[in-house]
Design a protein around this motif. Structure first.
Motif, PDB file in Angstrom:
ATOM      1  N   ASP A  40      37.351  65.205  -7.010  1.00  0.00           N
ATOM      2  CA  ASP A  40      35.942  64.808  -7.080  1.00  0.00           C
ATOM      3  C   ASP A  40      35.259  64.783  -5.711  1.00  0.00           C
ATOM      4  OD1 ASP A  40      36.335  64.460  -9.778  1.00  0.00           O
ATOM      5  OD2 ASP A  40      36.870  62.346  -9.558  1.00  0.00           O
ATOM      6  N   ASP A  41      36.017  65.033  -4.648  1.00  0.00           N
ATOM      7  CA  ASP A  41      35.468  65.005  -3.295  1.00  0.00           C
ATOM      8  C   ASP A  41      35.096  66.442  -2.938  1.00  0.00           C
ATOM      9  OD1 ASP A  41      34.723  64.287  -0.788  1.00  0.00           O
ATOM     10  OD2 ASP A  41      36.731  63.731  -0.077  1.00  0.00           O
ATOM     11  N   LEU A  42      33.831  66.801  -3.179  1.00  0.00           N
ATOM     12  CA  LEU A  42      33.418  68.205  -3.115  1.00  0.00           C
ATOM     13  C   LEU A  42      32.877  68.593  -1.737  1.00  0.00           C
ATOM     14  CD1 LEU A  42      31.509  68.334  -6.536  1.00  0.00           C
ATOM     15  CD2 LEU A  42      33.895  68.950  -6.079  1.00  0.00           C
ATOM     16  N   VAL A  43      33.012  69.863  -1.436  1.00  0.00           N
ATOM     17  CA  VAL A  43      32.374  70.429  -0.247  1.00  0.00           C
ATOM     18  C   VAL A  43      31.947  71.854  -0.601  1.00  0.00           C
ATOM     19  CG1 VAL A  43      34.559  71.228   0.777  1.00  0.00           C
ATOM     20  CG2 VAL A  43      32.581  70.861   2.242  1.00  0.00           C
ATOM     21  N   THR A  44      30.832  72.282  -0.052  1.00  0.00           N
ATOM     22  CA  THR A  44      30.354  73.646  -0.322  1.00  0.00           C
ATOM     23  C   THR A  44      30.159  74.374   1.001  1.00  0.00           C
ATOM     24  OG1 THR A  44      27.989  73.241  -0.124  1.00  0.00           O
ATOM     25  CG2 THR A  44      28.997  72.699  -2.245  1.00  0.00           C
ATOM     26  N   GLU A  45      29.951  75.683   0.893  1.00  0.00           N
ATOM     27  CA  GLU A  45      29.672  76.432   2.121  1.00  0.00           C
ATOM     28  C   GLU A  45      28.340  75.985   2.724  1.00  0.00           C
ATOM     29  OE1 GLU A  45      28.981  80.360  -0.446  1.00  0.00           O
ATOM     30  OE2 GLU A  45      28.430  80.643   1.625  1.00  0.00           O
ATOM     31  N   VAL A  46      27.465  75.414   1.903  1.00  0.00           N
ATOM     32  CA  VAL A  46      26.173  74.945   2.432  1.00  0.00           C
ATOM     33  C   VAL A  46      26.383  73.709   3.325  1.00  0.00           C
ATOM     34  CG1 VAL A  46      23.803  74.333   1.848  1.00  0.00           C
ATOM     35  CG2 VAL A  46      25.116  75.802   0.307  1.00  0.00           C
ATOM     36  N   ASP A  47      27.320  72.819   2.921  1.00  0.00           N
ATOM     37  CA  ASP A  47      27.663  71.676   3.794  1.00  0.00           C
ATOM     38  C   ASP A  47      28.131  72.212   5.155  1.00  0.00           C
ATOM     39  OD1 ASP A  47      28.494  68.923   1.871  1.00  0.00           O
ATOM     40  OD2 ASP A  47      28.273  70.843   0.897  1.00  0.00           O
ATOM     41  N   ARG A  48      29.054  73.153   5.111  1.00  0.00           N
ATOM     42  CA  ARG A  48      29.652  73.649   6.371  1.00  0.00           C
ATOM     43  C   ARG A  48      28.611  74.374   7.224  1.00  0.00           C
ATOM     44  NH1 ARG A  48      33.844  75.638   2.781  1.00  0.00           N
ATOM     45  NH2 ARG A  48      35.487  74.081   2.580  1.00  0.00           N
ATOM     46  N   ASN A  49      27.790  75.223   6.583  1.00  0.00           N
ATOM     47  CA  ASN A  49      26.778  75.963   7.355  1.00  0.00           C
ATOM     48  C   ASN A  49      25.755  75.015   7.969  1.00  0.00           C
ATOM     49  OD1 ASN A  49      28.052  78.272   6.563  1.00  0.00           O
ATOM     50  ND2 ASN A  49      26.562  78.833   4.978  1.00  0.00           N
ATOM     51  N   THR A  50      25.395  73.974   7.231  1.00  0.00           N
ATOM     52  CA  THR A  50      24.388  73.031   7.743  1.00  0.00           C
ATOM     53  C   THR A  50      24.959  72.250   8.929  1.00  0.00           C
ATOM     54  OG1 THR A  50      23.496  72.869   5.517  1.00  0.00           O
ATOM     55  CG2 THR A  50      22.802  71.174   7.071  1.00  0.00           C
ATOM     56  N   GLU A  51      26.229  71.850   8.808  1.00  0.00           N
ATOM     57  CA  GLU A  51      26.846  71.152   9.946  1.00  0.00           C
ATOM     58  C   GLU A  51      26.918  72.072  11.172  1.00  0.00           C
ATOM     59  OE1 GLU A  51      29.842  68.291   9.259  1.00  0.00           O
ATOM     60  OE2 GLU A  51      31.062  68.985  10.927  1.00  0.00           O
ATOM     61  N   ALA A  52      27.284  73.341  10.955  1.00  0.00           N
ATOM     62  CA  ALA A  52      27.365  74.298  12.067  1.00  0.00           C
ATOM     63  C   ALA A  52      25.982  74.500  12.700  1.00  0.00           C
ATOM     64  CB  ALA A  52      27.927  75.630  11.572  1.00  0.00           C
TER      65      ALA A  52
END
Ligand code: 2AM
Ligand code: CA
Length: 265
Positions: A40-52
């Protein structure tokens, strides 16, 4: 100092709005979804791109500043020395994936461990909360009105039902009693938004047993400027380096909840 903090806030605000626009664009196309520590602990490529996006902006413009983010784009932070940006690129990732609303970008800027700028941007509702130390707290540039410190029986609490059904933590009995005694409970699914809602007097308290510094770093600055408190459930100071529990609350209500519901368990 205040001038410097205000100029940091202006830059951070430009980036948070730009990041929000990129997230809205990203929502128009399919994106990869993974899970982290549990299903249930999700991550998406959008999370990663936004952090970058934030990491590169900060490193280009402020090479001596440190960075702490949820998705591990930067190497692990060892101390809070100097100026530290603490960023949650998407707070409420489950909402982002399932609902495409009710998620936020949270940014806290800390100097020698002290919160000086806080921003929480509810991207889809277009609500940007910001605070600069000693300069107050604002929603879309309008100062927030003073919060009202209500009694438990008149209070609405932000509380996730998970904390009421699991009984293996010591606060369980106290939280169940609190949910019974208050006027109502709500769960929006983004800790940063729920903290901003306490600062904006939409909620009287928000409680979670397990959060990370990026979930509360921005919101803690909003709350301090709103005259509210954000501490661990035992009343101790929040750590910006380690996970822990959190209660964000109006000041008198905070004293009551910690003493009568949490310390007694
Ligand atoms: P996240 O979306 O950035 O993970 C949901 O109730 C709130 O708790 C969100 O702010 C969510 O942040 C946070 N949270 C912290 N740890 C979590 C976890 N392990 N699983 C789900 N939500 C978590
Ligand atoms: Ca996140």
């Amino acid at each position: 100092m205040t001038e410097r903090w205000m100029s940091l806030e202006r830059v951070a605000r430009l980036w948070i709005v730009e990041a929000g626009d990129l997230i809205k664009e990203a929502l128009k196309n399919p994106f990869d979804i993974d899970s982290k520590s549990d299903p249930d602990d999700l991550v998406t490529e959008v999370d990663r791109n936004t952090e970058a996006f934030f990491y590169h902006k900060i490193k280009e413009n402020f090479p001596d500043h440190q960075f702490l983010g949820e998705e591990g784009v930067a190497k692990e932070l060892q101390s809070l020395k100097g100026t530290v940006w603490i960023v949650d690129p998407i707070d409420g990732t489950m909402n982002f994936v399932h609902q495409q609303v009710n998620f936020s970008i949270s940014v806290g800027i800390y100097e020698e461990g002290k919160g000086v700028v806080g921003l929480v941007y509810d991207v889809m509702n277009g609500e940007l909360f910001h605070a600069v130390r000693d300069r107050g707290v604002f929603l879309n540039d309008r100062p927030l009105k003073q919060v009202t410190d209500r009694s438990i029986s008149e209070s609405i609490l932000g509380l996730n039902a998970n904390w009421l059904v699991e009984d293996h933590h010591q606060e369980h009995e106290g939280l169940v009693r609190l949910a019974q005694d208050c006027r109502g409970t709500r769960s929006y699914g983004s800790a940063a938004i729920e903290m901003a809602y306490v600062a904006a007097d939409r909620l009287d308290a928000y409680i979670s047993l397990r959060l990370s510094p990026w979930d509360y770093a921005g919101g803690a600055v909003l709350l301090e400027e709103a005259g509210c408190k954000a501490t661990r459930l035992d009343g101790e100071e929040l750590s910006m380096l380690e996970k822990g529990s959190m209660i964000a609350c109006k000041p008198e209500l905070h004293t009551t909840i910690v003493a009568d519901y949490l310390e007694k368990g």
